[in-house]
Design a protein around this motif. Structure first.
Motif: not given
Length: 150
Positions: A105-106, A108-110, A112-113, A131, A135
């Protein structure tokens, strides 16, 4: 200069490769010589690994490569080096970092950012491929993401 010698450029430094050994070029290139390749820096390849472990002994831990995204152009490595995000900033182009599904989760978030900040198509493409591996790591048990430095 002998015909079996190869001229390489690494980050602006000209070096001479003779029988696999690199040394600084002692003289400028003469006319008629051309560069054949550029030696890249340390990329970070991203590998999706299947972990099989019978029992609790780390000696029985077996890894199988499921999929790989290669960072031959140092795009991901450079993005990580320049990142201010905690997980990406800890990626080392000279070592391996292993991420479990709990880290996804972290991660993937980074990713995306970071994707929102880059503009080059090469950077966007490699981030999308990485990514996709992240996933898949989230969805299946026994998978890890290995960020392999050179």
């Amino acid at each position: 200069m002998a015909s079996d010698e190869t001229i390489l450029v690494r980050r602006g430094d000209v070096v001479l490769a003779v029988n696999g050994a690199l040394e600084p070029l002692s003289q400028p290139l003469g006319e008629g010589f051309r560069m054949l390749e550029e030696v890249r820096g340390m990329g970070v390849d991203v590998m999706l690994m299947q972990v099989a472990q019978r029992g609790t002994s780390p000696k029985k831990r077996r890894l199988t490569t499921v999929d790989v995204v290669q960072d031959g152009a140092d795009l991901f490595s450079t993005m990580c080096t320049n990142s201010k995000l905690p997980m990406l900033a800890r990626v080392d182009p000279y070592r391996t970092r292993i991420l479990a599904s709990a880290d996804m989760p972290q991660f993937l978030s980074e990713l995306d950012a970071t994707r929102d900040l880059v503009t080059g198509q090469g950077e966007l493409d490699i981030l999308e491929k990485i990514r996709g591996l992240a996933e898949r790591c989230t969805e299946a048990a026994g998978l890890e993401l290995h960020l392999e430095g050179d």
